[in-house]
Scaffold this motif. Structure first.
Motif, PDB file in Angstrom:
ATOM      1  N   GLU A 112       1.547 -54.650  26.346  1.00 13.51           N
ATOM      2  CA  GLU A 112       0.587 -54.486  25.439  1.00 13.51           C
ATOM      3  C   GLU A 112       0.796 -52.986  24.705  1.00 13.51           C
ATOM      4  O   GLU A 112       0.245 -52.675  24.072  1.00 13.51           O
ATOM      5  CB  GLU A 112      -0.090 -54.628  25.917  1.00 13.51           C
ATOM      6  CG  GLU A 112      -0.886 -56.237  26.138  1.00 13.51           C
ATOM      7  CD  GLU A 112      -0.002 -56.423  27.514  1.00 13.51           C
ATOM      8  OE1 GLU A 112       0.339 -55.902  28.208  1.00 13.51           O
ATOM      9  OE2 GLU A 112       0.351 -57.531  26.990  1.00 13.51           O
ATOM     10  N   GLU A 113       0.925 -51.551  25.634  1.00  8.64           N
ATOM     11  CA  GLU A 113       0.554 -50.576  24.988  1.00  8.64           C
ATOM     12  C   GLU A 113       2.130 -50.485  23.742  1.00  8.64           C
ATOM     13  O   GLU A 113       1.569 -49.236  23.474  1.00  8.64           O
ATOM     14  CB  GLU A 113       1.535 -49.942  26.479  1.00  8.64           C
ATOM     15  CG  GLU A 113       0.047 -49.823  27.262  1.00  8.64           C
ATOM     16  CD  GLU A 113       0.916 -48.725  28.165  1.00  8.64           C
ATOM     17  OE1 GLU A 113       2.188 -48.552  28.364  1.00  8.64           O
ATOM     18  OE2 GLU A 113       0.094 -48.384  29.232  1.00  8.64           O
ATOM     19  N   LYS A 114       3.161 -51.170  23.774  1.00  8.10           N
ATOM     20  CA  LYS A 114       3.920 -51.295  23.377  1.00  8.10           C
ATOM     21  C   LYS A 114       4.022 -51.201  21.649  1.00  8.10           C
ATOM     22  O   LYS A 114       3.661 -50.608  20.692  1.00  8.10           O
ATOM     23  CB  LYS A 114       5.076 -51.746  23.929  1.00  8.10           C
ATOM     24  CG  LYS A 114       6.275 -50.790  24.393  1.00  8.10           C
ATOM     25  CD  LYS A 114       7.228 -51.842  25.379  1.00  8.10           C
ATOM     26  CE  LYS A 114       7.648 -51.231  26.668  1.00  8.10           C
ATOM     27  NZ  LYS A 114       9.147 -51.728  27.358  1.00  8.10           N
TER      28      LYS A 114
ATOM     29  N   ASN B 203      17.738 -48.870  27.108  1.00  4.83           N
ATOM     30  CA  ASN B 203      17.470 -48.350  25.679  1.00  4.83           C
ATOM     31  C   ASN B 203      17.008 -47.217  25.395  1.00  4.83           C
ATOM     32  O   ASN B 203      15.225 -47.727  25.752  1.00  4.83           O
ATOM     33  CB  ASN B 203      17.790 -49.268  25.353  1.00  4.83           C
ATOM     34  CG  ASN B 203      17.614 -49.485  23.947  1.00  4.83           C
ATOM     35  OD1 ASN B 203      16.224 -48.995  22.803  1.00  4.83           O
ATOM     36  ND2 ASN B 203      18.609 -50.642  22.926  1.00  4.83           N
ATOM     37  N   ARG B 204      16.517 -46.037  24.416  1.00  2.09           N
ATOM     38  CA  ARG B 204      15.909 -45.256  23.867  1.00  2.09           C
ATOM     39  C   ARG B 204      15.666 -45.672  23.113  1.00  2.09           C
ATOM     40  O   ARG B 204      14.528 -44.879  22.663  1.00  2.09           O
ATOM     41  CB  ARG B 204      16.470 -44.124  23.524  1.00  2.09           C
ATOM     42  CG  ARG B 204      18.118 -43.814  24.747  1.00  2.09           C
ATOM     43  CD  ARG B 204      18.747 -42.957  24.783  1.00  2.09           C
ATOM     44  NE  ARG B 204      19.780 -43.537  24.003  1.00  2.09           N
ATOM     45  CZ  ARG B 204      20.710 -42.895  23.926  1.00  2.09           C
ATOM     46  NH1 ARG B 204      21.417 -41.872  23.946  1.00  2.09           N
ATOM     47  NH2 ARG B 204      22.067 -44.079  23.504  1.00  2.09           N
ATOM     48  N   PHE B 205      14.635 -46.569  22.401  1.00  2.74           N
ATOM     49  CA  PHE B 205      13.930 -47.188  21.004  1.00  2.74           C
ATOM     50  C   PHE B 205      12.697 -46.122  21.936  1.00  2.74           C
ATOM     51  O   PHE B 205      11.870 -45.289  20.974  1.00  2.74           O
ATOM     52  CB  PHE B 205      13.881 -48.419  21.024  1.00  2.74           C
ATOM     53  CG  PHE B 205      13.530 -48.855  20.273  1.00  2.74           C
ATOM     54  CD1 PHE B 205      13.794 -48.565  18.551  1.00  2.74           C
ATOM     55  CD2 PHE B 205      11.448 -49.812  19.970  1.00  2.74           C
ATOM     56  CE1 PHE B 205      12.730 -48.880  17.694  1.00  2.74           C
ATOM     57  CE2 PHE B 205      10.641 -49.494  19.618  1.00  2.74           C
ATOM     58  CZ  PHE B 205      11.223 -49.393  17.684  1.00  2.74           C
ATOM     59  N   TRP B 206      11.530 -46.883  22.831  1.00  3.46           N
ATOM     60  CA  TRP B 206      10.736 -46.434  22.857  1.00  3.46           C
ATOM     61  C   TRP B 206      10.699 -45.249  23.272  1.00  3.46           C
ATOM     62  O   TRP B 206       8.867 -44.451  23.321  1.00  3.46           O
ATOM     63  CB  TRP B 206      10.227 -47.039  24.590  1.00  3.46           C
ATOM     64  CG  TRP B 206       9.830 -48.455  23.933  1.00  3.46           C
ATOM     65  CD1 TRP B 206      11.110 -49.968  24.213  1.00  3.46           C
ATOM     66  CD2 TRP B 206       9.621 -49.353  22.931  1.00  3.46           C
ATOM     67  NE1 TRP B 206      10.525 -51.172  24.053  1.00  3.46           N
ATOM     68  CE2 TRP B 206       9.703 -50.726  23.425  1.00  3.46           C
ATOM     69  CE3 TRP B 206       9.032 -48.858  21.900  1.00  3.46           C
ATOM     70  CZ2 TRP B 206       9.204 -52.011  22.686  1.00  3.46           C
ATOM     71  CZ3 TRP B 206       7.608 -50.046  21.238  1.00  3.46           C
ATOM     72  CH2 TRP B 206       8.126 -51.108  21.191  1.00  3.46           C
ATOM     73  N   GLN B 207      11.772 -44.411  24.188  1.00  2.36           N
ATOM     74  CA  GLN B 207      11.479 -42.706  23.818  1.00  2.36           C
ATOM     75  C   GLN B 207      11.801 -42.811  22.290  1.00  2.36           C
ATOM     76  O   GLN B 207      10.877 -41.437  22.599  1.00  2.36           O
ATOM     77  CB  GLN B 207      12.726 -42.360  25.289  1.00  2.36           C
ATOM     78  CG  GLN B 207      12.587 -42.786  26.169  1.00  2.36           C
ATOM     79  CD  GLN B 207      14.025 -42.396  27.293  1.00  2.36           C
ATOM     80  OE1 GLN B 207      14.886 -43.079  26.809  1.00  2.36           O
ATOM     81  NE2 GLN B 207      14.021 -41.239  27.626  1.00  2.36           N
ATOM     82  N   VAL B 208      12.269 -42.412  21.684  1.00  2.00           N
ATOM     83  CA  VAL B 208      12.129 -42.248  20.309  1.00  2.00           C
ATOM     84  C   VAL B 208      11.203 -42.473  19.595  1.00  2.00           C
ATOM     85  O   VAL B 208      10.871 -41.890  19.085  1.00  2.00           O
ATOM     86  CB  VAL B 208      13.419 -42.678  19.427  1.00  2.00           C
ATOM     87  CG1 VAL B 208      13.231 -42.771  18.267  1.00  2.00           C
ATOM     88  CG2 VAL B 208      14.490 -42.616  20.075  1.00  2.00           C
TER      89      VAL B 208
ATOM     90  N   PRO C  36       5.016 -45.576  26.351  1.00  2.00           N
ATOM     91  CA  PRO C  36       4.617 -47.080  26.844  1.00  2.00           C
ATOM     92  C   PRO C  36       5.125 -47.666  27.721  1.00  2.00           C
ATOM     93  O   PRO C  36       6.661 -48.016  27.689  1.00  2.00           O
ATOM     94  CB  PRO C  36       4.560 -47.647  25.214  1.00  2.00           C
ATOM     95  CG  PRO C  36       5.653 -47.433  24.608  1.00  2.00           C
ATOM     96  CD  PRO C  36       5.841 -46.246  24.986  1.00  2.00           C
ATOM     97  N   GLN C  37       4.604 -48.423  28.437  1.00  2.00           N
ATOM     98  CA  GLN C  37       5.489 -49.304  29.158  1.00  2.00           C
ATOM     99  C   GLN C  37       5.056 -51.141  29.848  1.00  2.00           C
ATOM    100  O   GLN C  37       5.868 -51.867  29.707  1.00  2.00           O
ATOM    101  CB  GLN C  37       4.800 -48.750  31.058  1.00  2.00           C
ATOM    102  CG  GLN C  37       4.605 -47.312  31.271  1.00  2.00           C
ATOM    103  CD  GLN C  37       6.347 -46.898  31.190  1.00  2.00           C
ATOM    104  OE1 GLN C  37       7.163 -47.321  31.518  1.00  2.00           O
ATOM    105  NE2 GLN C  37       6.435 -45.577  30.485  1.00  2.00           N
TER     106      GLN C  37
ATOM    107  N   TYR D 265      13.868 -54.530  23.137  1.00  2.00           N
ATOM    108  CA  TYR D 265      14.344 -53.247  23.956  1.00  2.00           C
ATOM    109  C   TYR D 265      13.755 -53.019  24.993  1.00  2.00           C
ATOM    110  O   TYR D 265      13.387 -52.437  25.920  1.00  2.00           O
ATOM    111  CB  TYR D 265      13.848 -52.200  23.146  1.00  2.00           C
ATOM    112  CG  TYR D 265      14.003 -52.062  21.461  1.00  2.00           C
ATOM    113  CD1 TYR D 265      15.627 -51.879  21.159  1.00  2.00           C
ATOM    114  CD2 TYR D 265      13.309 -52.522  20.485  1.00  2.00           C
ATOM    115  CE1 TYR D 265      15.864 -51.644  19.394  1.00  2.00           C
ATOM    116  CE2 TYR D 265      13.559 -52.660  18.968  1.00  2.00           C
ATOM    117  CZ  TYR D 265      15.200 -52.326  18.873  1.00  2.00           C
ATOM    118  OH  TYR D 265      15.345 -52.453  16.918  1.00  2.00           O
ATOM    119  N   GLY D 266      14.327 -54.395  25.757  1.00  2.00           N
ATOM    120  CA  GLY D 266      13.944 -54.761  26.953  1.00  2.00           C
ATOM    121  C   GLY D 266      15.275 -53.471  28.733  1.00  2.00           C
ATOM    122  O   GLY D 266      14.771 -53.872  30.048  1.00  2.00           O
TER     123      GLY D 266
END
Length: 165
Positions: A62-64, A43-48, A58-59, A38-39
């Motif tokens: 590693e954080e993801k 894309n809203r994956f990391w927000q969701v 996460p940015q 989800y680069g």
């Protein structure tokens, strides 16, 4: 744009105590450029997922990974390799599916959700018979799914995943 043959190059994210598995289709052009899931910046994956996990978005890679593992979420895709035009799921052809056996050997038969209907269709076609697990489609977090607002996506994803986390 012309069709190209792509191969999945990211490792699946999972651990023995993962409680759900989320599957996309195949990494997008932007994801392949950033070398992680989800680069695409829209894309809203990391927000969701961060909303679901009640954490900051996460940015870094590693954080993801840390957010997923801390919240017992496994992540992978359905397609190991395919022919595709750009990032268009509807153009996916000549599919070789991933092998989910190593994940499921570690996690057991955990619930599987797909990020979008294309991932769901491909999972049903190529992997459901092998795994014996029914997957549940969630609305795509892709920017191409503009009909779904971030708030609406988040609500549906939370409703589906919260009981398992």
């Amino acid at each position: 744009m012309e069709a190209v043959r792509v191969r999945h190059t990211f490792a699946p994210i999972y651990q023995e105590n993962s409680k759900v598995l989320i599957l996309g289709t195949v990494p997008s052009v932007k994801s392949r450029e950033t070398d992680f899931y989800y680069g695409h910046p829209r894309n809203r994956f990391w927000q969701v997922i961060s909303s679901l996990c009640r954490t900051e978005i996460p940015q870094t890679k590693e954080e993801k990974i840390q957010m997923l593992l801390e919240n017992r979420i496994a992540l992978y895709d359905v397609v190991e390799s395919c022919t595709i035009i750009g990032s268009s799921d509807s153009s996916i052809r000549d599919v070789i599916p991933v092998n989910l056996e190593p994940i499921l050997e570690q996690t057991g038969d955990i619930p599987i959700f797909t990020n979008g209907s294309a991932a769901w269709r491909l999972y049903r076609k190529f992997l459901e018979v092998q795994t014996g697990i029914t997957a549940y489609p969630l609305p795509s977090t892709s920017p191409a799914n503009a009909a779904w607002s971030l708030q609406r996506l988040t609500e549906v994803w939370k409703e589906a995943l919260t009981p398992y986390l």
